[in-house]
Design a protein around this motif. Structure first.
Motif, PDB file in Angstrom:
ATOM      1  N   CYS A 257       0.833  -1.207   0.000  1.00  0.00           N
ATOM      2  CA  CYS A 257       0.000   0.000   0.000  1.00  0.00           C
ATOM      3  C   CYS A 257       0.863   1.250   0.000  1.00  0.00           C
ATOM      4  N   LEU A 258       2.126   1.094   0.395  1.00  0.00           N
ATOM      5  CA  LEU A 258       3.129   2.165   0.382  1.00  0.00           C
ATOM      6  C   LEU A 258       2.886   3.229   1.428  1.00  0.00           C
ATOM      7  N   SER A 259       2.033   2.918   2.404  1.00  0.00           N
ATOM      8  CA  SER A 259       1.780   3.876   3.484  1.00  0.00           C
ATOM      9  C   SER A 259       3.096   4.242   4.189  1.00  0.00           C
ATOM     10  N   CYS A 260       4.004   3.268   4.340  1.00  0.00           N
ATOM     11  CA  CYS A 260       5.271   3.514   5.053  1.00  0.00           C
ATOM     12  C   CYS A 260       6.126   4.542   4.307  1.00  0.00           C
ATOM     13  N   GLU A 261       6.283   4.313   3.009  1.00  0.00           N
ATOM     14  CA  GLU A 261       7.108   5.225   2.218  1.00  0.00           C
ATOM     15  C   GLU A 261       6.424   6.584   2.066  1.00  0.00           C
ATOM     16  N   MET A 262       5.127   6.542   1.874  1.00  0.00           N
ATOM     17  CA  MET A 262       4.392   7.781   1.605  1.00  0.00           C
ATOM     18  C   MET A 262       4.359   8.736   2.798  1.00  0.00           C
ATOM     19  N   ASN A 263       4.241   8.171   3.994  1.00  0.00           N
ATOM     20  CA  ASN A 263       4.098   9.028   5.173  1.00  0.00           C
ATOM     21  C   ASN A 263       5.419   9.395   5.825  1.00  0.00           C
ATOM     22  N   CYS A 264       6.523   8.820   5.340  1.00  0.00           N
ATOM     23  CA  CYS A 264       7.809   9.037   6.019  1.00  0.00           C
ATOM     24  C   CYS A 264       8.201  10.525   5.993  1.00  0.00           C
ATOM     25  N   PRO A 265       8.341  11.159   7.164  1.00  0.00           N
ATOM     26  CA  PRO A 265       8.644  12.591   7.184  1.00  0.00           C
ATOM     27  C   PRO A 265      10.078  12.905   6.739  1.00  0.00           C
ATOM     28  N   GLU A 266      10.918  11.870   6.586  1.00  0.00           N
ATOM     29  CA  GLU A 266      12.302  12.096   6.173  1.00  0.00           C
ATOM     30  C   GLU A 266      12.575  11.574   4.760  1.00  0.00           C
ATOM     31  N   ASP A 267      11.565  11.080   4.069  1.00  0.00           N
ATOM     32  CA  ASP A 267      11.769  10.419   2.763  1.00  0.00           C
ATOM     33  C   ASP A 267      12.898   9.387   2.870  1.00  0.00           C
ATOM     34  N   ALA A 268      12.857   8.606   3.940  1.00  0.00           N
ATOM     35  CA  ALA A 268      13.962   7.664   4.193  1.00  0.00           C
ATOM     36  C   ALA A 268      13.692   6.269   3.648  1.00  0.00           C
ATOM     37  N   ILE A 269      12.440   5.997   3.238  1.00  0.00           N
ATOM     38  CA  ILE A 269      12.073   4.631   2.829  1.00  0.00           C
ATOM     39  C   ILE A 269      11.892   4.576   1.317  1.00  0.00           C
ATOM     40  N   THR A 270      12.426   3.516   0.696  1.00  0.00           N
ATOM     41  CA  THR A 270      12.183   3.300  -0.731  1.00  0.00           C
ATOM     42  C   THR A 270      11.570   1.922  -0.907  1.00  0.00           C
ATOM     43  N   SER A 271      10.394   1.896  -1.533  1.00  0.00           N
ATOM     44  CA  SER A 271       9.731   0.611  -1.803  1.00  0.00           C
ATOM     45  C   SER A 271      10.041   0.203  -3.242  1.00  0.00           C
ATOM     46  N   PRO A 272       9.772  -1.059  -3.591  1.00  0.00           N
ATOM     47  CA  PRO A 272      10.020  -1.504  -4.964  1.00  0.00           C
ATOM     48  C   PRO A 272       9.249  -0.683  -5.993  1.00  0.00           C
ATOM     49  N   VAL A 273       8.061  -0.175  -5.615  1.00  0.00           N
ATOM     50  CA  VAL A 273       7.265   0.581  -6.596  1.00  0.00           C
ATOM     51  C   VAL A 273       8.025   1.825  -7.073  1.00  0.00           C
ATOM     52  N   SER A 274       8.981   2.294  -6.263  1.00  0.00           N
ATOM     53  CA  SER A 274       9.764   3.473  -6.668  1.00  0.00           C
ATOM     54  C   SER A 274      10.980   3.113  -7.520  1.00  0.00           C
ATOM     55  N   TRP A 275      11.149   1.839  -7.843  1.00  0.00           N
ATOM     56  CA  TRP A 275      12.259   1.473  -8.725  1.00  0.00           C
ATOM     57  C   TRP A 275      12.033   2.088 -10.109  1.00  0.00           C
ATOM     58  N   PRO A 276      13.125   2.518 -10.763  1.00  0.00           N
ATOM     59  CA  PRO A 276      12.989   3.131 -12.092  1.00  0.00           C
ATOM     60  C   PRO A 276      12.266   2.240 -13.105  1.00  0.00           C
ATOM     61  N   ILE A 277      12.379   0.924 -12.931  1.00  0.00           N
ATOM     62  CA  ILE A 277      11.760   0.004 -13.904  1.00  0.00           C
ATOM     63  C   ILE A 277      10.223   0.180 -13.957  1.00  0.00           C
ATOM     64  N   PHE A 278       9.622   0.639 -12.837  1.00  0.00           N
ATOM     65  CA  PHE A 278       8.163   0.811 -12.807  1.00  0.00           C
ATOM     66  C   PHE A 278       7.719   2.203 -13.243  1.00  0.00           C
ATOM     67  N   ARG A 279       8.682   3.099 -13.433  1.00  0.00           N
ATOM     68  CA  ARG A 279       8.316   4.495 -13.729  1.00  0.00           C
ATOM     69  C   ARG A 279       7.488   4.631 -15.025  1.00  0.00           C
ATOM     70  N   PRO A 280       7.856   3.890 -16.101  1.00  0.00           N
ATOM     71  CA  PRO A 280       7.030   4.024 -17.318  1.00  0.00           C
ATOM     72  C   PRO A 280       5.547   3.729 -17.063  1.00  0.00           C
ATOM     73  N   PHE A 281       5.260   2.763 -16.180  1.00  0.00           N
ATOM     74  CA  PHE A 281       3.853   2.475 -15.866  1.00  0.00           C
ATOM     75  C   PHE A 281       3.194   3.683 -15.194  1.00  0.00           C
ATOM     76  N   MET A 282       3.945   4.307 -14.281  1.00  0.00           N
ATOM     77  CA  MET A 282       3.377   5.458 -13.542  1.00  0.00           C
ATOM     78  C   MET A 282       3.090   6.599 -14.511  1.00  0.00           C
ATOM     79  N   ILE A 283       4.048   6.820 -15.423  1.00  0.00           N
ATOM     80  CA  ILE A 283       3.873   7.909 -16.397  1.00  0.00           C
ATOM     81  C   ILE A 283       2.675   7.599 -17.301  1.00  0.00           C
ATOM     82  N   TYR A 284       2.604   6.363 -17.786  1.00  0.00           N
ATOM     83  CA  TYR A 284       1.498   5.981 -18.661  1.00  0.00           C
ATOM     84  C   TYR A 284       0.163   6.150 -17.934  1.00  0.00           C
TER      85      TYR A 284
END
Ligand SMILES: Cc1cc2nc3c(=O)[nH]c(=O)nc-3n(C[C@H](O)[C@H](O)[C@H](O)COP(=O)(O)O)c2cc1C
Length: 287
Positions: free
Chosen positions: A233-260
């Motif tokens: 759900c990415l609640s951990c990464e999304m709410n992090c006040p320090e932007d300290a967490i990176t989930s797999p959804v933030s991998w560059p390989i998934f970016r084209p899907f997000m853009i599309y």
């Protein structure tokens, strides 16, 4: 007095508001209504009620695992009347179909299916600067939810129900995305791939507190550890006040899907969206 149990899953409250509205429609017709967010633990026994409602957001064009796991864990419902509602940011895909089918397999008798839009705080889209369906559910949509609750009560009193068809299949690209976020991959692979950088503050633990399935803990060395129960759900990464967490959804390989996805949704006349910046756990609207 007749009673209804509405079990739903809501992280940010939109599903909760729709559940309340449906409950208000049922209350008007004399029902006692119990609402239960799956975030708060296992719900009460549905067979102690006259009707069961199951409400779910769309996650990756399907229902979140905790909702399907809940329905699949039910004992035989022996004809108990049940309804389903879906709140979705853009395209709900298979969400309603799976929950309706699972309830049917448990022996429930469907008495209603409702869906409406809800603000889409999916981190992948927020990072692209796009918040889809920002002001949903609207007052009109909530009014329809109240009317839906009334209609369910009427059907329970004997009014006929014309079961709506299943929702149509989505284009191939969304089905591919749904496949890439399937439960086996999340459990065995993605849940091991969260990374935390040095900005993480050991006195914060917001991610631990906000995880809806209590899947994050600190190990003996104080490092954050994700269990295998992740919903992605990415609640951990999304709410992090320090932007300290990176989930797999933030991998560059998934970016084209997000853009599309964000381009397609922003061009869809049936949807509205606003530009945003998401940083340090906060989403700021620009338009
Ligand atoms: C991880 C995640 C995945 C999502 N996937 C979809 C999706 O595939 N289709 C869609 O229409 N909305 C999607 N959404 C949007 C949610 O369905 C929508 O925001 C819903 O209103 C959230 O409910 P809540 O506010 O009660 O938590 C997603 C949201 C999240 C957080």
């Amino acid at each position: 007095m007749k009673s209804a149990l509405i079990v739903y899953f809501s992280q940010r409250g939109t599903n909760g508001r729709v559940a309340e509205a449906i409950g208000a429609g049922l209350r008007e017709q004399g029902y006692h209504v119990a609402l239960w967010n799956l975030k708060d633990g296992p719900p009460p026994e549905p067979r102690d009620h006259d009707v069961l409602g199951v409400g779910t957001p769309a996650y990756y064009f399907r229902a979140p695992f905790n909702v399907t796991d809940y329905v699949n864990s039910l004992q035989d419902l022996s004809g108990l009347p049940a309804f389903v509602f879906v709140v979705h940011g853009a395209y709900r895909g298979n969400t309603g179909n799976t929950v309706r089918r699972a309830l049917r397999l448990k022996g429930a008798r469907e008495v209603g299916y409702f869906h409406c839009l809800g603000a889409d705080y999916f981190l992948g889209y927020l990072k692209e600067g796009c918040l889809i369906s920002p002001d949903h559910p609207t007052a009109d949509e909530l009014g329809l939810a109240v009317a839906f609750g009334r209609n369910v009560a009427a059907r329970l009193a004997g009014a006929p129900y014309a079961r709506p068809d299943d929702d149509p299949q989505l284009p191939l690209i969304y089905r591919l995305e749904r496949f890439l976020a399937n439960q086996t991959l999340v459990k065995l692979f993605y849940s091991r791939c969260y990374r935390v950088n040095a900005r993480c503050r050991p006195d914060c633990d917001l991610c631990i507190r906000q995880c809806p399935v209590r899947n994050i803990r600190r190990d003996d060395g104080g490092r954050l550890v994700w269990g295998r129960n992740c919903l992605l759900c990415l609640s951990c990464e999304m709410n992090c006040p320090e932007d300290a967490i990176t989930s797999p959804v933030s991998w560059p390989i998934f970016r084209p899907f997000m853009i599309y996805n964000t381009r397609r949704a922003s061009r869809d006349p049936a949807l509205d969206s606003v530009r945003v910046i998401h940083k340090r756990g906060q989403t700021q609207r620009l338009t």
